[in-house]
Design a protein around this motif. Sequence first.
Motif, mmCIF file in Angstrom:
data_model
loop_
_atom_site.group_PDB
_atom_site.id
_atom_site.type_symbol
_atom_site.label_atom_id
_atom_site.label_comp_id
_atom_site.label_asym_id
_atom_site.label_seq_id
_atom_site.Cartn_x
_atom_site.Cartn_y
_atom_site.Cartn_z
ATOM 1 N N ASN A 56 -8.181 22.393 41.402
ATOM 2 C CA ASN A 56 -9.519 21.994 40.756
ATOM 3 C C ASN A 56 -8.777 21.241 39.339
ATOM 4 O OD1 ASN A 56 -11.716 23.101 41.869
ATOM 5 N ND2 ASN A 56 -11.217 25.030 40.937
ATOM 6 N N TRP A 57 -7.635 21.226 39.322
ATOM 7 C CA TRP A 57 -6.753 20.490 38.006
ATOM 8 C C TRP A 57 -6.938 19.005 38.214
ATOM 9 C CZ3 TRP A 57 -1.812 23.889 37.349
ATOM 10 C CH2 TRP A 57 -2.485 25.055 37.453
ATOM 11 N N THR A 58 -6.624 18.319 37.089
ATOM 12 C CA THR A 58 -6.385 16.707 37.005
ATOM 13 C C THR A 58 -4.982 16.833 36.607
ATOM 14 O OG1 THR A 58 -8.582 16.305 36.438
ATOM 15 C CG2 THR A 58 -6.927 14.711 36.106
ATOM 16 N N GLY A 59 -4.173 15.995 37.564
ATOM 17 C CA GLY A 59 -2.535 16.078 37.030
ATOM 18 C C GLY A 59 -2.090 17.460 37.225
ATOM 19 N N TYR A 60 -1.015 17.802 36.402
ATOM 20 C CA TYR A 60 -0.529 19.051 36.252
ATOM 21 C C TYR A 60 -1.091 19.911 35.167
ATOM 22 C CZ TYR A 60 2.938 17.145 33.001
ATOM 23 O OH TYR A 60 3.292 16.584 31.904
ATOM 24 N N ILE A 61 -0.564 21.144 35.392
ATOM 25 C CA ILE A 61 -0.837 22.231 34.107
ATOM 26 C C ILE A 61 0.395 23.127 34.109
ATOM 27 C CG2 ILE A 61 -2.191 23.890 33.034
ATOM 28 C CD1 ILE A 61 -4.738 22.617 34.382
ATOM 29 N N GLY A 62 0.813 23.161 33.021
ATOM 30 C CA GLY A 62 1.729 24.429 32.583
ATOM 31 C C GLY A 62 1.263 25.347 31.389
ATOM 32 N N ALA A 63 1.397 26.478 31.645
ATOM 33 C CA ALA A 63 0.651 27.245 30.566
ATOM 34 C C ALA A 63 1.275 28.632 30.425
ATOM 35 C CB ALA A 63 -0.790 27.409 30.810
ATOM 36 N N PHE A 64 1.482 28.905 29.222
ATOM 37 C CA PHE A 64 2.129 30.378 29.001
ATOM 38 C C PHE A 64 1.052 31.341 28.391
ATOM 39 C CE2 PHE A 64 5.160 26.904 27.323
ATOM 40 C CZ PHE A 64 6.205 27.430 28.022
ATOM 41 N N THR A 65 1.095 32.434 28.900
ATOM 42 C CA THR A 65 0.700 33.770 28.352
ATOM 43 C C THR A 65 0.835 33.768 26.742
ATOM 44 O OG1 THR A 65 2.126 35.441 28.806
ATOM 45 C CG2 THR A 65 0.813 34.780 30.564
ATOM 46 N N PRO A 66 -0.435 34.102 26.096
ATOM 47 C CA PRO A 66 -0.152 34.318 24.692
ATOM 48 C C PRO A 66 0.516 35.719 24.297
ATOM 49 C CG PRO A 66 -2.492 34.704 25.211
ATOM 50 C CD PRO A 66 -1.763 34.215 26.326
ATOM 51 N N THR A 67 0.462 36.530 25.146
ATOM 52 C CA THR A 67 1.216 37.962 24.756
ATOM 53 C C THR A 67 1.781 38.282 26.107
ATOM 54 O OG1 THR A 67 -1.080 39.100 25.409
ATOM 55 C CG2 THR A 67 -0.532 38.618 23.082
ATOM 56 N N PRO A 68 2.601 39.273 25.866
ATOM 57 C CA PRO A 68 3.268 39.660 27.335
ATOM 58 C C PRO A 68 2.320 40.325 28.196
ATOM 59 C CG PRO A 68 4.480 40.414 25.356
ATOM 60 C CD PRO A 68 3.508 39.910 24.919
ATOM 61 N N VAL A 69 2.324 40.047 29.515
ATOM 62 C CA VAL A 69 1.455 40.716 30.488
ATOM 63 C C VAL A 69 2.140 41.286 31.363
ATOM 64 C CG1 VAL A 69 -0.159 38.762 30.341
ATOM 65 C CG2 VAL A 69 1.905 38.293 31.868
ATOM 66 N N SER A 70 1.619 42.346 31.995
ATOM 67 C CA SER A 70 2.216 43.210 33.023
ATOM 68 C C SER A 70 2.570 42.768 34.482
ATOM 69 C CB SER A 70 1.493 44.636 33.219
ATOM 70 O OG SER A 70 0.261 44.050 33.674
ATOM 71 N N PHE A 71 1.834 41.764 34.822
ATOM 72 C CA PHE A 71 2.147 40.925 36.137
ATOM 73 C C PHE A 71 1.494 39.643 36.084
ATOM 74 C CE2 PHE A 71 -2.223 42.503 36.933
ATOM 75 C CZ PHE A 71 -2.648 41.535 37.861
ATOM 76 N N ILE A 72 1.879 39.027 37.117
ATOM 77 C CA ILE A 72 1.504 37.629 37.423
ATOM 78 C C ILE A 72 1.250 37.638 39.015
ATOM 79 C CG2 ILE A 72 1.485 35.080 37.370
ATOM 80 C CD1 ILE A 72 3.126 35.290 34.581
ATOM 81 N N GLY A 73 0.166 36.983 39.594
ATOM 82 C CA GLY A 73 0.368 36.905 40.876
ATOM 83 C C GLY A 73 -0.101 35.316 41.405
ATOM 84 N N ALA A 74 0.171 35.194 42.471
ATOM 85 C CA ALA A 74 -0.244 33.981 43.175
ATOM 86 C C ALA A 74 -0.602 34.337 44.518
ATOM 87 C CB ALA A 74 0.894 32.860 43.215
ATOM 88 N N TYR A 75 -2.028 33.980 44.804
ATOM 89 C CA TYR A 75 -2.457 34.500 46.104
ATOM 90 C C TYR A 75 -3.556 33.591 46.689
ATOM 91 C CZ TYR A 75 -4.758 38.204 49.219
ATOM 92 O OH TYR A 75 -4.890 38.940 50.316
#
Length: 736
Positions: free
Chosen positions: A555-574
């Motif tokens: 759904n993106w145009t081009g590329y996206i790189g983005a940070f979490t604003p605060t620490p998160v306990s996990f990240i997933g790719a599914y």
Amino acid sequence: MKTNRISLAQRASLVSLLLLCALLLALLPPVAQAQTVAPDGFADPAFRQIWTRADALVAAGSAGRSWVWGELPGSRRYERFDQAPGGVRLVQYVDKARMEINDPAGDRTSPWFVTGGLLVVEMIVGRLQVGATTFVNREAAAIPVAGDPVGNPDAPTYAMLAPLAALDGGNRVPSRVGQRVSATFGPAGMGENPAFARPETTIVRYEPVTGRNVPMVFQQFMEQRGPVLVNGRVVREQVVDPLFVFGYPITEPYWATVTVAGQQVPVLFQAFERRLLTYNPANPDPWKVEMGNVGQHYLGWRHGHTLHYARPVPAEPLAVRETTLTIPTYDLAPALRPTQPGDAIYPYDRLEPALVGPPQPREYRALVVENRFLTLTFLPELGGRLVQAVDRTTGRRIFYQNQVIKPSPFGQRGWWLGVGGLEWAVPTEEHGYLENLPWAMQVIREGDRVDVIATTTERQRGFEVLGTVTLRADEARFAVRLEARNPTTTAQPLQMWTNAILSPAGDNQVGPGMRFIVPTDELIVHATFDQALPAPRQRFPWPYQAGRDLRNPTNWTGYIGAFTPTPVSFIGAYDVEAEYGAVVSHGEGTVGGKIFGFGPSVEPGLYTDDGSAYVEVWSGAQPTFWDDPLLAPGASRAIATTWQPVWQMGLPATASPEGTVGLERRDDGGLTVTLATPQRLANATVVVSLDEREVFRSAPIELRPDLPFVIELPPGSTGVVGVAAAGRFWQAREVP
């Protein structure tokens, strides 16, 4: 010293006794001496018992017949059944059927304590039975009844059998006892082939309940006698109760042309309420008649899942070996240019892309570490990376693995090798400077764990860098630790990240089913070509923006790189279509999280030659690439993470090093909760709550990495989901 002596007569008697024992052992049927231990993974002892009776000797090679249930136990669920306690019943899928316990408080000595569902009926009619008189409509199963599951165009499907099936007392046919079967059926309809009218297809039974005829080969199979295992003893009796295992016949027997292992063969088949029987005259005698893989078919039809099995105990809990990988590699040597002091990346090389030579096969040293559930492969010469992790239960790869080593125009150095896997990004932002260089590798094996340690000395600031991956026996997770030490006398700025390069479906692609899972309601733009997003360092809502689902890079145009604003306990790719992916849980020292991916408009030729695609999940010691904290002289800094492959869970909703919980809203309005633990936990009671109100409690069960545990909550179930098991607790919200 006094010695005991025996007389010649006693010696002769002893020899005679030994010879008699040897003779008796020789006369015993081989099954009496067979290894008959049932595999682990059964959801209930009663399931193990009925499997053991019929199939343990088949598994041991001591009974010459085809499987009654299947080689290994498979997926376990608490499926909706309105009349069962709590509205759910414990079921377990095997190749040929589904085992069920409707009343866990019932008489365990009853032959009907465990039942088998009318799975064939449900797939033919297109109705899921979720209660004694409650059904959910579904398209009938367009699955071949026999032969290969795909590439089998001439085989009839369950859905095609509906006009032929005898259900609810109707659609009966007269008795044809004494006649031979020559009728054919397939996508083109009914037919006749007199050449198929073989003696063994002679009709020998007419079933008055359903008005159906049964041929000799099937009747003999259902009534066969042979060795079975009862209370640890091998006895010879009727292998199964035909009504319990098969139910009543619901179609006539027909010949069909089906594709088996790519070859078309004529097969006789007949549908029963619970099973489907096939007769292939070309098979060896003990396996001419077999049961269709009804359990596999039904699980795929009802839940959209592939049937996975409990993995057998390996001969070696942990294995370490060295091998090689041959990968086409572009020739960088003519294009590398040394830098001079004053260059921001000095002393690392720049690259002149026009001078890069064509790819040639190159052999790389590889280290492989393996347990029952995972195979990890490392490449010392390419940044000491963990290049691949294979989930052995599903056979899927966790990481993207580029099929060519090719420089791409990314990173602080101005070029980067997108090899794939898990790379160590040090000492600066983006990909650091070290992913293309050889690292020293050490393997330490101690007790039930193996540590693979990659080390190097960073040349710009002098950091000593250690990347450690730990795999323990019998766990479907691996721990990752990245540490940097400053042995110099000067404080130095340090960024350090682990970058996981993923294709969540395990196919080196990023498709429409891909979803990033990040437990936050907003992200910070690092860089993007997507004009709908704000400028770098600005925040945007997550996961939806103006109705667009940003979890999916297509759904993106081009590329996206983005940070979490605060620490998160996990990240997933599914990938929700492939039902596969991975999660990384953030531990000690990990405060930064980042996602990156390409939209469909980005040309893959920038980094590969085969059109493959990937996404990235970053875990860091600092919040963003704009943070560059100093590391004091003599000090060290470390981050710890834990990776776990996950599958068949709707969408991961929360994760920790101890496991992952997935949530999925079903067609009937109910909520399915899946718990995947990376360890085996014996006698665990799983409790599910909604808004802190208990709504489900399981019987004690073994939680296993290879068989995620599934609970179907009834329609109308909403609220914050809590899952507790074996002293562990997870909490999650459903994200639409």
